[in-house]
Motif scaffolding. Structure first.
Motif, PDB file in Angstrom:
ATOM      1  N   GLY A  95       0.820  -1.200   0.000  1.00 33.70           N
ATOM      2  CA  GLY A  95       0.000   0.000   0.000  1.00 33.70           C
ATOM      3  C   GLY A  95       0.855   1.252   0.000  1.00 33.70           C
ATOM      4  O   GLY A  95       2.075   1.190   0.169  1.00 33.70           O
ATOM      5  N   CYS A 117      -3.067   1.426  -4.444  1.00 36.77           N
ATOM      6  CA  CYS A 117      -4.147   0.885  -3.613  1.00 36.77           C
ATOM      7  C   CYS A 117      -5.332   0.353  -4.414  1.00 36.77           C
ATOM      8  O   CYS A 117      -6.073  -0.501  -3.923  1.00 36.77           O
ATOM      9  CB  CYS A 117      -4.629   1.954  -2.636  1.00 36.77           C
ATOM     10  N   ARG A 162      -8.952   2.436  -1.723  1.00 35.91           N
ATOM     11  CA  ARG A 162      -9.157   1.120  -1.106  1.00 35.91           C
ATOM     12  C   ARG A 162     -10.637   0.770  -1.016  1.00 35.91           C
ATOM     13  O   ARG A 162     -10.996  -0.414  -1.068  1.00 35.91           O
ATOM     14  CB  ARG A 162      -8.494   1.096   0.270  1.00 35.91           C
TER      15      ARG A 162
END
Length: 251
Positions: A95, A117, A162
């Protein structure tokens, strides 16, 4: 509980240190073959690989690449196909985030967060899932921060990216379920992974927001990930599992 991970080929991204390292060690303890992915943390990757070899007598396969770049991901796949004969499970722990409000960004500053992400997840799926579908077996686990579900004004871009990955995996789970592949997300609260951006006073303030009155440990996360990798989770797919000390209680 026998997790039946012995001999499984598992790619863990961002696994040179922190939570990824903890997952790699825990999976190796269960007898899994570990593909240890890193980008910048080469020295840490070497140390983690050596620890696994010495502790469990297993071969570890370090692989370097940027998951935000499809060409890097395809090279990783080719390398692991040659060394391991394919990957059966993926834990995406890689990430990238920047802690600032949206209006502190310049337009060219948010692209990297979205690329890693969100597009990183798409790249891994595009490269590896067809092989799993052919074998009629596989698991994909994506690790995100709780901000992906709750929002966070200082994690605004990574949280949005995300959250997109969460939606993508839910839809993907519907598509690949017929091929006996499970896709799930593990959403975590603040975890002590050996480095902290918070001073003691700020940390105490954060802890007060957790019903269990502590931040997480790496082991709090690894147990859930190992369960989702195991055969005991074969009927769990398209889910977001929170491991966060009660910080958020979504349902």
């Amino acid at each position: 509980m026998n997790l039946r991970l012995k001999g499984k080929n598992i790619l863990i991204t961002g696994s040179a240190k922190g939570i990824g390292r903890g997952i790699a060690l825990a999976a190796a303890k269960e007898g899994a073959n570990i593909a240890l992915h890193y980008l910048h943390s080469e020295q840490e990757a070497v140390r983690t690989a050596l620890e696994i070899k010495e502790e469990y007598g297993l071969e570890v396969y370090p692989v370097k690449g940027d998951i935000a770049k499809i060409e890097d991901v395809m090279k990783i796949k080719e390398e692991l196909d040659h060394k391991l004969g394919g990957i059966e499970c993926i834990v995406n722990n890689a990430g990238f985030f920047q802690m600032k409000s949206f209006f502190q960004y310049q337009p060219d500053e948010w692209k990297r967060e979205v690329d890693v992400c969100f597009y990183g997840v798409l790249n891994l799926v595009h490269a590896f899932l067809p092989g799993m579908m052919k074998k009629k077996e596989g698991k994909f686990i994506n690790i995100v921060g709780d901000s992906a579900q709750t929002g966070n004004r200082r994690l605004i871009i990574s949280a949005a990216a995300r959250n997109g990955a969460i939606s993508f995996l839910k839809s993907l789970a519907q598509d690949v379920g017929r091929s006996n592949i499970q896709c799930n997300t593990v959403s975590i609260g603040l975890v002590n992974n050996g480095s902290s951006d918070f001073n003691e006073a700020a940390l105490e303030k954060i802890i007060k927001q957790y019903p269990l009155k502590r931040i997480g440990k790496v082991d709090d996360v690894t147990g859930m990930v190992l369960f989702l990798l195991s055969n005991h989770a074969d009927w769990i797919t398209g889910q977001v599992v929170s491991v966060n000390g009660g910080y958020s209680m979504l349902g």
